[in-house]
Motif scaffolding. Structure first.
Motif, short mmCIF file in Angstrom:
data_model
loop_
_atom_site.label_atom_id
_atom_site.label_comp_id
_atom_site.label_asym_id
_atom_site.label_seq_id
_atom_site.Cartn_x
_atom_site.Cartn_y
_atom_site.Cartn_z
N GLY A 1 0.79 -1.23 0.00
CA GLY A 1 0.00 0.00 0.00
C GLY A 1 0.82 1.28 0.00
O GLY A 1 0.27 2.36 -0.17
N GLN A 2 2.13 1.19 0.16
CA GLN A 2 2.98 2.38 0.21
C GLN A 2 3.55 2.66 -1.18
O GLN A 2 4.01 1.75 -1.86
CB GLN A 2 4.12 2.17 1.21
N ALA A 3 3.55 3.93 -1.57
CA ALA A 3 4.11 4.32 -2.87
C ALA A 3 5.62 4.11 -2.85
O ALA A 3 6.33 4.74 -2.07
CB ALA A 3 3.77 5.77 -3.18
N TRP A 4 6.08 3.20 -3.70
CA TRP A 4 7.51 2.91 -3.81
C TRP A 4 8.12 3.54 -5.05
O TRP A 4 9.29 3.90 -5.06
CB TRP A 4 7.74 1.40 -3.85
N VAL A 5 7.33 3.63 -6.12
CA VAL A 5 7.82 4.16 -7.39
C VAL A 5 6.72 5.02 -8.01
O VAL A 5 5.55 4.64 -8.00
CB VAL A 5 8.20 3.02 -8.37
N PHE A 6 7.12 6.17 -8.54
CA PHE A 6 6.23 6.97 -9.38
C PHE A 6 6.65 6.67 -10.81
O PHE A 6 7.83 6.76 -11.15
CB PHE A 6 6.40 8.46 -9.08
N ALA A 7 5.70 6.26 -11.64
CA ALA A 7 6.00 5.92 -13.03
C ALA A 7 5.18 6.80 -13.97
O ALA A 7 4.00 7.05 -13.73
CB ALA A 7 5.72 4.45 -13.29
N ARG A 8 5.84 7.25 -15.03
CA ARG A 8 5.20 8.04 -16.08
C ARG A 8 5.53 7.39 -17.42
O ARG A 8 6.70 7.26 -17.77
CB ARG A 8 5.70 9.48 -16.05
N SER A 9 4.50 6.97 -18.13
CA SER A 9 4.67 6.33 -19.43
C SER A 9 3.97 7.18 -20.47
O SER A 9 2.85 7.66 -20.24
CB SER A 9 4.07 4.93 -19.43
N VAL A 10 4.64 7.37 -21.61
CA VAL A 10 4.07 8.20 -22.66
C VAL A 10 4.26 7.53 -24.02
O VAL A 10 5.22 6.79 -24.22
CB VAL A 10 4.68 9.62 -22.69
N ALA A 11 3.35 7.81 -24.93
CA ALA A 11 3.44 7.33 -26.31
C ALA A 11 2.74 8.33 -27.21
O ALA A 11 1.76 8.96 -26.80
CB ALA A 11 2.79 5.96 -26.44
N ALA A 12 3.25 8.48 -28.40
CA ALA A 12 2.65 9.40 -29.37
C ALA A 12 1.28 8.90 -29.80
O ALA A 12 1.05 7.69 -29.91
CB ALA A 12 3.56 9.54 -30.60
N ARG A 13 0.39 9.84 -30.05
CA ARG A 13 -0.96 9.49 -30.49
C ARG A 13 -0.92 8.63 -31.75
O ARG A 13 -1.55 7.58 -31.83
CB ARG A 13 -1.77 10.76 -30.75
N SER A 14 -0.14 9.04 -32.74
CA SER A 14 -0.08 8.30 -34.01
C SER A 14 0.45 6.88 -33.80
O SER A 14 -0.04 5.93 -34.40
CB SER A 14 0.79 9.05 -35.02
N ALA A 15 1.44 6.73 -32.94
CA ALA A 15 2.02 5.41 -32.69
C ALA A 15 1.01 4.48 -32.01
O ALA A 15 0.94 3.29 -32.33
CB ALA A 15 3.29 5.53 -31.85
N LEU A 16 0.24 5.01 -31.10
CA LEU A 16 -0.77 4.18 -30.42
C LEU A 16 -1.87 3.76 -31.39
O LEU A 16 -2.36 2.64 -31.33
CB LEU A 16 -1.37 4.93 -29.24
N GLN A 17 -2.25 4.66 -32.27
CA GLN A 17 -3.30 4.33 -33.23
C GLN A 17 -2.84 3.25 -34.20
O GLN A 17 -3.63 2.41 -34.62
CB GLN A 17 -3.75 5.59 -33.97
N LEU B 1 11.17 6.15 -4.99
CA LEU B 1 10.77 6.96 -3.85
C LEU B 1 11.41 6.46 -2.55
O LEU B 1 11.81 5.29 -2.47
CB LEU B 1 9.25 6.96 -3.73
N PRO B 2 11.50 7.31 -1.53
CA PRO B 2 12.14 6.91 -0.27
C PRO B 2 11.57 5.64 0.35
O PRO B 2 12.30 4.85 0.95
CB PRO B 2 11.93 8.12 0.64
N GLY B 3 10.27 5.40 0.20
CA GLY B 3 9.66 4.20 0.76
C GLY B 3 10.25 2.92 0.19
O GLY B 3 10.34 1.90 0.88
N LEU B 4 10.66 2.96 -1.08
CA LEU B 4 11.29 1.78 -1.68
C LEU B 4 12.63 1.49 -1.02
O LEU B 4 12.91 0.35 -0.66
CB LEU B 4 11.49 1.97 -3.19
N TRP B 5 13.45 2.53 -0.83
CA TRP B 5 14.76 2.32 -0.23
C TRP B 5 14.62 1.80 1.21
O TRP B 5 15.41 0.97 1.64
CB TRP B 5 15.60 3.59 -0.29
#
Length: 187
Positions: free
Chosen positions: A88-104, A173-177
């Motif tokens: 339940g504790q946040a260990w990692v913040f993740a951000r994933s991105v992809a171009a609109r055209s590539a996803l389509q 995040l610090p909780g992971l360490w």
């Protein structure tokens, strides 16, 4: 809860060979591990792993993301931000991105993942190839307020499958360490 992303100085993302000073061994071990982070976190948490979506929407991608994906500045893309949690504790913040055209064109319904792990999907599909991991001290202005902290290590890598490219950034995040320190044998 979504957060706004105020302007921040763009970090310099570096490959392992260009990194100086080099992080200590336990940090480097996590930053440059090329296996599934989801699987490592699941082991560390003794199967008490979960994903909490924060943001899933079309946005204008940051300039560093456009450059990494070889897109024109200000390109639109799908942005998914989540917490990877252990117990339940946040260990990692993740951000994933992809171009609109590539996803389509790429046939991946990233917008339907919900609380499922994108990493598990990427590592189960052998058609994806992973480019080298790059790391930086992630700007605290780019983190949700609840976990913002100065000098946190982040890493990113690009996953390619045909016309589809996904850029996945993970901030430790610090909780992971603290969890790693408490259970080093689980790593």
């Amino acid at each position: 809860m979504p957060h706004s992303m105020p302007p921040a100085p763009t970090p310099t993302w570096l490959a392992q060979s260009r990194l100086s000073p080099f992080p200590d061994a336990p940090v480097a071990h996590w930053l440059f591990d090329e296996g599934s982070l989801t699987r490592r976190l699941t082991r560390l948490s003794h199967n008490a792993f979960s994903v909490t979506p924060l943001v899933e929407e079309w946005q204008t991608l940051r300039s560093d993301e456009c450059a990494a994906l070889e897109l024109p500045e200000h390109s639109q893309g799908w942005v998914r931000e989540v917490y990877l949690r252990g117990h339940g504790q946040a260990w990692v913040f993740a951000r994933s991105v992809a171009a609109r055209s590539a996803l389509q064109e790429g046939g991946l319904n990233i917008d339907e993942l919900g609380s499922r792990s994108l990493g598990e999907l990427l590592f189960c599909d052998e058609a994806f190839s992973r480019r080298p991991i790059e790391v930086c001290r992630y700007p605290d202005e780019w983190l949700p307020t609840a976990v913002a902290g100065s000098g946190l290590w982040g890493r990113r890598s690009r996953f390619d499958r045909g016309p589809l490219s996904l850029l996945v950034a993970e901030v430790f995040l610090p909780g992971l360490w603290a969890a790693i320190h408490a259970e080093p044998e689980a790593c």
